[in-house]
Design an enzyme around this catalytic site. Structure first.
Site, PDB file in Angstrom:
ATOM      1  CE  LYS A 134       6.240  15.484  30.305  1.00 19.16           C
ATOM      2  NZ  LYS A 134       5.146  15.917  31.182  1.00 19.16           N
ATOM      3  N   GLY A 246      -6.742  25.491  23.189  1.00 19.98           N
ATOM      4  CA  GLY A 246      -6.552  24.035  23.226  1.00 19.98           C
ATOM      5  C   GLY A 246      -7.814  23.380  23.732  1.00 19.98           C
ATOM      6  N   GLY A 248      -8.212  19.823  24.076  1.00 17.74           N
ATOM      7  CA  GLY A 248      -7.924  18.402  24.253  1.00 17.74           C
ATOM      8  C   GLY A 248      -8.284  18.003  25.670  1.00 17.74           C
ATOM      9  CG  ASN A 249      -6.931  15.074  29.394  1.00 13.28           C
ATOM     10  OD1 ASN A 249      -6.877  15.819  30.364  1.00 13.28           O
ATOM     11  ND2 ASN A 249      -7.229  13.801  29.508  1.00 13.28           N
ATOM     12  CB  ALA A 250      -5.512  20.248  29.786  1.00 15.89           C
ATOM     13  N   GLY A 251      -7.896  21.241  28.091  1.00 10.04           N
ATOM     14  CA  GLY A 251      -8.729  22.386  27.700  1.00 10.04           C
ATOM     15  C   GLY A 251     -10.219  22.091  27.654  1.00 10.04           C
TER      16      GLY A 251
HETATM   17  P1  NAD Z   1      -4.164  16.987  24.010  1.00  8.53           P
HETATM   18  O1  NAD Z   1      -3.314  16.423  22.926  1.00  8.53           O
HETATM   19  O2  NAD Z   1      -5.283  16.191  24.566  1.00  8.53           O
HETATM   20  O3  NAD Z   1      -4.821  18.400  23.531  1.00  8.53           O
HETATM   21  C1  NAD Z   1      -4.077  19.427  22.956  1.00  8.53           C
HETATM   22  C2  NAD Z   1      -5.056  20.403  22.324  1.00  8.53           C
HETATM   23  O4  NAD Z   1      -4.324  21.508  21.837  1.00  8.53           O
HETATM   24  C3  NAD Z   1      -5.818  19.834  21.129  1.00  8.53           C
HETATM   25  O5  NAD Z   1      -7.136  20.314  21.147  1.00  8.53           O
HETATM   26  C4  NAD Z   1      -5.079  20.428  19.927  1.00  8.53           C
HETATM   27  O6  NAD Z   1      -5.916  20.578  18.787  1.00  8.53           O
HETATM   28  C5  NAD Z   1      -4.733  21.780  20.508  1.00  8.53           C
HETATM   29  N1  NAD Z   1      -3.667  22.440  19.773  1.00  8.53           N
HETATM   30  C6  NAD Z   1      -2.587  21.913  19.175  1.00  8.53           C
HETATM   31  N2  NAD Z   1      -1.899  22.866  18.541  1.00  8.53           N
HETATM   32  C7  NAD Z   1      -2.563  24.025  18.757  1.00  8.53           C
HETATM   33  C8  NAD Z   1      -2.370  25.369  18.374  1.00  8.53           C
HETATM   34  N3  NAD Z   1      -1.355  25.721  17.610  1.00  8.53           N
HETATM   35  N4  NAD Z   1      -3.242  26.298  18.802  1.00  8.53           N
HETATM   36  C9  NAD Z   1      -4.298  25.954  19.560  1.00  8.53           C
HETATM   37  N5  NAD Z   1      -4.552  24.705  19.946  1.00  8.53           N
HETATM   38  C10 NAD Z   1      -3.686  23.757  19.543  1.00  8.53           C
HETATM   39  O7  NAD Z   1      -3.131  17.423  25.130  1.00  8.53           O
HETATM   40  P2  NAD Z   1      -3.428  17.693  26.672  1.00  8.53           P
HETATM   41  O8  NAD Z   1      -3.196  16.436  27.417  1.00  8.53           O
HETATM   42  O9  NAD Z   1      -4.697  18.431  26.827  1.00  8.53           O
HETATM   43  O10 NAD Z   1      -2.187  18.641  26.997  1.00  8.53           O
HETATM   44  C11 NAD Z   1      -2.214  20.020  26.672  1.00  8.53           C
HETATM   45  C12 NAD Z   1      -1.141  20.716  27.502  1.00  8.53           C
HETATM   46  O11 NAD Z   1      -1.387  20.461  28.874  1.00  8.53           O
HETATM   47  C13 NAD Z   1       0.295  20.229  27.225  1.00  8.53           C
HETATM   48  O12 NAD Z   1       1.173  21.310  27.387  1.00  8.53           O
HETATM   49  C14 NAD Z   1       0.518  19.224  28.342  1.00  8.53           C
HETATM   50  O13 NAD Z   1       1.897  19.043  28.638  1.00  8.53           O
HETATM   51  C15 NAD Z   1      -0.231  19.907  29.461  1.00  8.53           C
HETATM   52  N6  NAD Z   1      -0.576  18.978  30.535  1.00  8.53           N
HETATM   53  C16 NAD Z   1      -1.477  17.987  30.314  1.00  8.53           C
HETATM   54  C17 NAD Z   1      -1.745  17.106  31.353  1.00  8.53           C
HETATM   55  C18 NAD Z   1      -2.751  15.998  31.191  1.00  8.53           C
HETATM   56  O14 NAD Z   1      -2.971  15.273  32.170  1.00  8.53           O
HETATM   57  N7  NAD Z   1      -3.386  15.852  30.051  1.00  8.53           N
HETATM   58  C19 NAD Z   1      -1.103  17.244  32.589  1.00  8.53           C
HETATM   59  C20 NAD Z   1      -0.222  18.295  32.776  1.00  8.53           C
HETATM   60  C21 NAD Z   1       0.041  19.157  31.736  1.00  8.53           C
END
Ligand code: NAD
Length: 457
Positions: A134, A246, A248-251
């Site tokens: 990482k 959340g 973002g990408n995942a949510g």
């Molecule tokens: P992202 O930056 O696209 O989205 C994060 C989301 O979380 C945003 O909507 C943000 O507003 C929200 N957020 C931030 N602080 C918050 C809070 N206090 N309460 C509620 N929501 C909040 O990130 P992502 O890529 O979606 O990643 C999210 C999680 O998933 C991380 O833990 C990341 O490590 C994990 N993850 C992502 C991937 C990927 O491919 N994107 C892969 C494996 C794991």
């Protein structure tokens, strides 16, 4: 007296066997909890249950390499600023190190170490031929201009270039790092190495060696597992209410996929707040408003001022992110931050299933409470492994020059995820472990197999 001595000897014996499987140099409890000590708590618990030969557990105590550098960039106003940066390489017995790079103020060495360790387990659980690593930069990228962000991304690739490469260590995006950032890093790496190297990094834009399906891969992988889980429980999606933290990408992607598959998404949040509608929300509409207003509450509220009439009409309430976790629902999906399900709120969680799309959202103490309450947790090392799985497909395409269709990506992603899920489920049943412990056991055994055949142990 004899009795006391015997009791004392028995106590010493129990203590020595309890610590026998603990990697050398590690104490049982750490005074200060960090992401890495939280990882170790689960790790030690599982190592103690595996029948390992002497010395085998030492491989899991610390990463193989911790690289650190300060990255100095010039701000647009001509001043210079330095940021701490890390690349932690945990284990490469099964293949090149693999893992994202996070740009976040909390991305310190302990956090990056924990995430690197989780990556090693994750790649093994879904059986992709990688190790775990990482990267992180302690920065708030929202305070940088696009030009400064590009300088920082290129500085990262320069600083760690000697330790990266398709056969050495292949980074990817993580929190706050985008396909554009991956493209700048690849470009910088190719300038340094003087060659064309599409497999040096994944999560790139489609026009620059990216893979179809990479943007939705994490959510899609979690979706496949949830579908399989509820099929096993003879449940129907239309009976299930889902809460997603959340957006973002995942949510955002999983909320949309579940909505389209007939689940009722009842609450969604981002960093600015949450909305709850007991009769269901439309994530696609919320996505549209989030794009326009910057937040999931934006359809109803401007800052702290909400259109209460309209909210009442639509059956929507505004709730805090803390409250969101304990709302009535069947499936809870943390998809934002680590450390959000804790011993404080675990007893109040109403969901029957937790699908961890975020990394490290549940503390070990909360895990114990959830287990006792019969909540089924699908752990991060399995639930969010779709991202690294499609990264593997992208790496393969980069090496072979092939371009996979979206259907081929989806079919192979499903296969890897379900094979990982079945291995975890089998181990859980056979060895009486939670899914998290079982996933660690599957991953550790696969890593040990690779180390044994290499002759490392
Ligand atoms: P992202 O930056 O696209 O989205 C994060 C989301 O979380 C945003 O909507 C943000 O507003 C929200 N957020 C931030 N602080 C918050 C809070 N206090 N309460 C509620 N929501 C909040 O990130 P992502 O890529 O979606 O990643 C999210 C999680 O998933 C991380 O833990 C990341 O490590 C994990 N993850 C992502 C991937 C990927 O491919 N994107 C892969 C494996 C794991």
């Amino acid at each position: 007296m004899i009795c006391v001595c015997l009791l004392y000897s028995f106590f010493l014996f129990v203590m020595s066997t309890a610590t026998a499987k603990r990697p050398q140099g590690q104490s049982k409890s750490s005074p200060k909890q960090t992401p890495y000590t939280r990882f170790q708590k689960t790790l030690y618990h599982v190592l103690e249950r595996l029948d390992l030969a002497d010395g085998e557990n030492t491989w899991f105590a610390e990463p193989q390499h911790i690289h650190k550098q300060d990255l100095t960039i010039e701000r647009d106003d001509g001043t210079k600023e330095a940021f701490h940066a890390y690349r932690v390489q945990f284990n490469n017995a099964r293949g090149p190190y693999k893992g994202g790079i996070r740009f976040h103020p909390a991305a310190d060495e302990e956090e990056v170490k924990a995430l690197a360790a989780l990556m090693s387990i994750k790649t093994a659980v879904v059986n992709v031929p990688f190790g775990g690593a990482k990267g992180g930069v302690e920065v708030n990228p929202k305070e940088l201009t696009s030009k400064e962000l590009q300088s920082l991304s290129r500085a990262y690739a320069r600083a760690f270039a000697d330790h990266l490469g398709p056969d050495i260590d292949c980074p990817a995006p993580d929190v706050n790092t985008t396909p554009d950032i991956m493209a700048w890093m690849r470009d910088e790496y190719e300038k340094i190495t003087g060659g064309y190297s599409p497999a040096c990094i994944t999560g790139k834009p489609l026009s620059f060696g990216g893979s179809l399906g990479r943007d939705t891969a994490t959510a899609r992988g979690g979706f496949f597992i949830l579908q399989e889980l509820i099929k096993g429980e003879a449940l129907d999606p239309s009976e299930l209410r889902v809460v997603v933290q959340g957006f973002g990408n995942a949510g955002a992607h999983i909320a949309t996929m579940l909505h389209n598959a007939g689940y009722m998404v009842v609450a969604i949040s981002d960093s600015q707040g949450a909305i709850y509608a007991p009769e269901g929300l439309d994530p696609i509409r919320i996505q549209k408003y989030k794009r326009k207003t910057g937040s999931v509450t934006g359809e109803y509220c401007e800052g702290s001022v909400c259109d209460l009439e309209r909210m009442k009409l639509d059956g929507v309430e505004r709730v805090t992110n803390e409250k969101l976790l304990t709302l009535p629902c069947d499936v809870l999906i943390p998809a934002a931050l680590d450390n959000v399900i804790t011993e404080e709120n675990a007893k109040d969680i109403q969901a029957r299933f937790i699908l961890e799309l975020a990394n490290g959202p549940t503390t070990p103490e909360a895990d114990e409470i959830l287990e006792a309450r019969g909540v089924q947790v699908v752990p991060d090392v399995l639930a969010n492994a779709g991202g690294v799985t499609v990264s593997y497909f992208e790496w393969s395409q980069g090496r072979s020059g092939e371009q996979w269709t979206a259907t081929r990506v989806d079919r192979n992603l499903r296969r890897h995820m379900l094979e990982g899920y079945k291995a975890v489920k089998r181990t859980s049943r056979r060895e009486g472990m939670t899914y998290r412990q079982a996933a660690f056991a599957v991953g550790i055994r696969r890593m040990l197999d690779a180390m044994r055949v290499r002759g490392w142990i």
